[in-house]
Write an enzyme that holds these catalytic residues in place. Sequence first.
Site, mmCIF file in Angstrom:
data_model
loop_
_atom_site.group_PDB
_atom_site.id
_atom_site.type_symbol
_atom_site.label_atom_id
_atom_site.label_comp_id
_atom_site.label_asym_id
_atom_site.label_seq_id
_atom_site.Cartn_x
_atom_site.Cartn_y
_atom_site.Cartn_z
ATOM 1 N N GLU A 39 -6.755 -17.780 -8.249
ATOM 2 C CA GLU A 39 -7.177 -16.706 -7.279
ATOM 3 C C GLU A 39 -8.578 -16.297 -7.493
ATOM 4 O OE1 GLU A 39 -4.001 -13.611 -7.492
ATOM 5 O OE2 GLU A 39 -5.574 -12.218 -7.707
ATOM 6 N N TYR A 71 -6.888 -9.225 -1.299
ATOM 7 C CA TYR A 71 -7.074 -8.300 -0.167
ATOM 8 C C TYR A 71 -7.552 -6.906 -1.032
ATOM 9 C CZ TYR A 71 -6.000 -6.773 4.508
ATOM 10 O OH TYR A 71 -6.036 -6.323 5.826
ATOM 11 N N HIS A 99 -4.322 -13.197 0.732
ATOM 12 C CA HIS A 99 -3.353 -12.027 0.266
ATOM 13 C C HIS A 99 -3.373 -11.107 1.462
ATOM 14 C CE1 HIS A 99 -3.543 -12.585 -4.376
ATOM 15 N NE2 HIS A 99 -4.018 -13.548 -3.848
ATOM 16 N N ARG A 129 2.964 -5.067 -0.984
ATOM 17 C CA ARG A 129 2.904 -3.872 -0.351
ATOM 18 C C ARG A 129 1.401 -3.388 -0.615
ATOM 19 N NH1 ARG A 129 4.981 1.141 -3.855
ATOM 20 N NH2 ARG A 129 2.508 0.930 -4.624
ATOM 21 N N GLY A 130 0.763 -3.532 -1.631
ATOM 22 C CA GLY A 130 -0.627 -2.865 -2.049
ATOM 23 C C GLY A 130 -0.414 -1.596 -2.389
ATOM 24 N N TYR A 168 6.899 -8.610 -11.296
ATOM 25 C CA TYR A 168 6.542 -8.041 -12.647
ATOM 26 C C TYR A 168 7.354 -8.050 -13.899
ATOM 27 C CZ TYR A 168 3.840 -5.959 -8.626
ATOM 28 O OH TYR A 168 3.243 -5.911 -7.693
ATOM 29 N N HIS A 172 7.773 -3.265 -12.084
ATOM 30 C CA HIS A 172 6.503 -2.538 -11.487
ATOM 31 C C HIS A 172 6.696 -1.023 -11.924
ATOM 32 C CE1 HIS A 172 4.612 -0.667 -8.189
ATOM 33 N NE2 HIS A 172 3.866 -1.770 -8.063
ATOM 34 N N ASN A 184 14.818 -5.813 -5.698
ATOM 35 C CA ASN A 184 13.359 -6.119 -4.823
ATOM 36 C C ASN A 184 12.978 -7.546 -4.737
ATOM 37 O OD1 ASN A 184 11.562 -5.053 -2.945
ATOM 38 N ND2 ASN A 184 10.237 -4.923 -4.746
ATOM 39 N N ARG A 295 -14.686 -16.658 -12.096
ATOM 40 C CA ARG A 295 -15.534 -17.491 -13.111
ATOM 41 C C ARG A 295 -14.709 -18.830 -13.319
ATOM 42 N NH1 ARG A 295 -19.539 -15.232 -15.223
ATOM 43 N NH2 ARG A 295 -20.202 -13.268 -14.769
HETATM 44 C C1 FAD Z 1 0.137 -11.917 -7.988
HETATM 45 C C2 FAD Z 1 -0.322 -10.595 -7.540
HETATM 46 C C3 FAD Z 1 -1.264 -10.377 -6.510
HETATM 47 C C4 FAD Z 1 -1.678 -9.413 -6.055
HETATM 48 N N1 FAD Z 1 -2.617 -9.162 -5.021
HETATM 49 C C5 FAD Z 1 -3.124 -7.979 -4.518
HETATM 50 C C6 FAD Z 1 -4.179 -7.980 -3.629
HETATM 51 O O1 FAD Z 1 -4.672 -8.805 -3.197
HETATM 52 N N2 FAD Z 1 -4.453 -6.639 -3.043
HETATM 53 C C7 FAD Z 1 -3.739 -5.619 -3.322
HETATM 54 O O2 FAD Z 1 -4.112 -4.547 -2.853
HETATM 55 N N3 FAD Z 1 -3.009 -5.722 -4.468
HETATM 56 C C8 FAD Z 1 -2.541 -6.648 -5.080
HETATM 57 N N4 FAD Z 1 -1.602 -6.681 -6.138
HETATM 58 C C9 FAD Z 1 -0.880 -5.563 -6.609
HETATM 59 C C10 FAD Z 1 0.263 -4.962 -5.726
HETATM 60 O O3 FAD Z 1 -0.162 -4.778 -4.161
HETATM 61 C C11 FAD Z 1 0.500 -3.878 -6.387
HETATM 62 O O4 FAD Z 1 1.367 -4.021 -7.662
HETATM 63 C C12 FAD Z 1 1.901 -2.851 -5.512
HETATM 64 O O5 FAD Z 1 1.799 -1.603 -6.099
HETATM 65 C C13 FAD Z 1 3.139 -3.579 -5.396
HETATM 66 O O6 FAD Z 1 3.315 -4.555 -4.381
HETATM 67 P P1 FAD Z 1 4.549 -5.340 -4.298
HETATM 68 O O7 FAD Z 1 4.224 -6.302 -3.431
HETATM 69 O O8 FAD Z 1 5.043 -5.690 -5.502
HETATM 70 O O9 FAD Z 1 5.356 -4.386 -3.642
HETATM 71 P P2 FAD Z 1 6.966 -4.201 -3.388
HETATM 72 O O10 FAD Z 1 7.678 -5.490 -3.724
HETATM 73 O O11 FAD Z 1 7.249 -3.673 -2.062
HETATM 74 O O12 FAD Z 1 7.456 -3.199 -4.339
HETATM 75 C C14 FAD Z 1 6.889 -1.998 -4.705
HETATM 76 C C15 FAD Z 1 7.593 -1.200 -5.276
HETATM 77 O O13 FAD Z 1 8.449 -0.308 -4.528
HETATM 78 C C16 FAD Z 1 9.818 -0.463 -5.352
HETATM 79 N N5 FAD Z 1 10.740 -0.844 -3.974
HETATM 80 C C17 FAD Z 1 10.931 -1.660 -3.086
HETATM 81 N N6 FAD Z 1 11.536 -1.330 -2.030
HETATM 82 C C18 FAD Z 1 11.857 -0.120 -2.245
HETATM 83 C C19 FAD Z 1 12.758 0.912 -1.386
HETATM 84 N N7 FAD Z 1 13.276 0.435 -0.577
HETATM 85 N N8 FAD Z 1 12.771 1.995 -1.948
HETATM 86 C C20 FAD Z 1 12.225 2.395 -2.987
HETATM 87 N N9 FAD Z 1 11.441 1.442 -3.720
HETATM 88 C C21 FAD Z 1 11.245 0.510 -3.355
HETATM 89 C C22 FAD Z 1 9.747 -1.716 -5.855
HETATM 90 O O14 FAD Z 1 10.789 -1.909 -6.973
HETATM 91 C C23 FAD Z 1 8.425 -1.657 -6.652
HETATM 92 O O15 FAD Z 1 8.461 -0.720 -7.728
HETATM 93 C C24 FAD Z 1 -1.074 -7.800 -6.530
HETATM 94 C C25 FAD Z 1 -0.130 -7.985 -7.515
HETATM 95 C C26 FAD Z 1 0.154 -9.332 -7.853
HETATM 96 C C27 FAD Z 1 1.368 -9.395 -9.242
#
Ligand code: FAD
Length: 321
Positions: A39, A71, A99, A129-130, A168, A172, A184, A295
Site C-alpha cells: 500500500e 485516498y 482506494h 466508507r472513509g 478490523y 471498528h 457488516n 518506504r
Molecule cells: C485496509 C484499509 C485501508 C484503508 N484505506 C483508507 C483510505 O484510503 N482512505 C480513508 O479515508 N480511509 C481508509 N481506511 C480507513 C477507513 O475509511 C475507516 O476505518 C472508516 O472509519 C471505516 O471504513 P469502512 O470501509 O470499514 O466502513 P464500513 O464498513 O462502512 O463500516 C464503518 C462502521 O459503520 C458500521 N456500520 C456499517 N453499516 C452500518 C449501518 N447500516 N448502521 C450502523 N452502523 C453501520 C460498521 O460496523 C463500522 O463500525 C482504510 C482502512 C483499512 C483497514
Amino acid sequence: MPTGAPTGAPTLERWLAGPRFGPLPMRGAGHKAPALSFEFMPPKTEAMEQQLWTCIGRLAPLQPRFVSVTYGAGGSTQARTHATVTRLVRETSLVPAAHLTCVGAGREEVDAVARSYWEAGVRHIVALRGDAPAGESYAPHPSGYAFAVDLVAGLKRVAPFDISVAAYPEAHPQAVSRVGDLDNLKRKLDAGASRAITNFFFDTSVYLRFLDLCLAAGITAPIVPGIMPVTNLAGLRRMATLSGIGIPDWLVHMFDGLDDDVETRRMVAAVVTAEQVRLLQANGVDEFHFYTLNRAELTYSIAHILGVRPVSPPPPAAPAV
Ligand SMILES: Cc1cc2nc3c(=O)[nH]c(=O)nc-3n(C[C@H](O)[C@H](O)[C@H](O)COP(=O)(O)OP(=O)(O)OC[C@H]3O[C@@H](n4cnc5c(N)ncnc54)[C@H](O)[C@@H]3O)c2cc1C
C-alpha cells in the site's frame, strides 16, 4: 514436543525441556512464497513523488499481487490518488488498486471516478466508507453512499471490479457491537468484495481469533493481514489511537530509550515485524498486505524473510548478426 520443565528446575533442564520455535521456512520442500500486496500513499510534493517512485522501483521486482494507493481523509487526495494510480497503469506492469471512499461526494460523482478508473484500465478498487475530517463525526453525504457496503454494490453496478474491503480484528471503533461489525464485513463480501484487508495489529492472537470468528460467521473470503512495519512509536500511537488499535506493552518496551537512535529502531522494527509475519505464516497465512508508508527497506527485507525473491532480470539481448 517437550512438555516443558517447571520454572524452578535446574537451568539446563529448563532450557532443554522448553518449547521450541519452528524452523524458518526452507526453500523448496513444499514451501510456497506468500502472495504480497503493497500500500502506498499519494505524494504531496515533488520530493515525496520521487521517494514514492524509488520505493515502487525497489518493490516492483517482488511481483506483488497488487499495489494499492490510498485516498486521503475526506476525499482530499482524489486527484493525486488518480494521478498515481493511472501512472502505475501507464508506466509499470503492476496491478494497481485505487482506494475510494464514500466521504464528501454524491453517488454520481463517486460513480464517475470509478468509471474513469475503469476506462484507464484500473480493475481493482479498495472500497471504504472513509472518515469525517478530524474532530467531526461521520455523517453520510446527502446523496452519497452511506457505508462501504453501499459503495461495493454501487461499484459492481459501474463495472465488474475486483473489490477489497476493510476488516478490523479489534473491531471498528464506531461498531455498535462486535457481532454487528462482523455482520457488516459479511455483507460487504456478499455485496461483491472478494477479500478483506485488515487494519494493522500487533497482537497476533487477536487476528487469529478474528479469523475464527469470521469463519463461524460464514465468511470464507481471505481476510488478509495488514502489516505495519513500525519504526516510530510516537507516530504509531497517533494512528493507533484514531483507529482503536491496542499497542501492547512489549512493543512499547521494545522501542523504549530509542527515540534518538534511528538505526537501532530500524533493526528492532525488522525483528518485530519478521516475528509477526513468521507467526502468521506458521499458522498457515499465505497472503500479506504491507502498509509501506512509501518506504521500501523494511517491507523488502520482511518479504525476503517470508521467502519472496525478486524476479530475475531479463536475459541480455542476443547480439545482432
Ligand atoms: C485496509 C484499509 C485501508 C484503508 N484505506 C483508507 C483510505 O484510503 N482512505 C480513508 O479515508 N480511509 C481508509 N481506511 C480507513 C477507513 O475509511 C475507516 O476505518 C472508516 O472509519 C471505516 O471504513 P469502512 O470501509 O470499514 O466502513 P464500513 O464498513 O462502512 O463500516 C464503518 C462502521 O459503520 C458500521 N456500520 C456499517 N453499516 C452500518 C449501518 N447500516 N448502521 C450502523 N452502523 C453501520 C460498521 O460496523 C463500522 O463500525 C482504510 C482502512 C483499512 C483497514
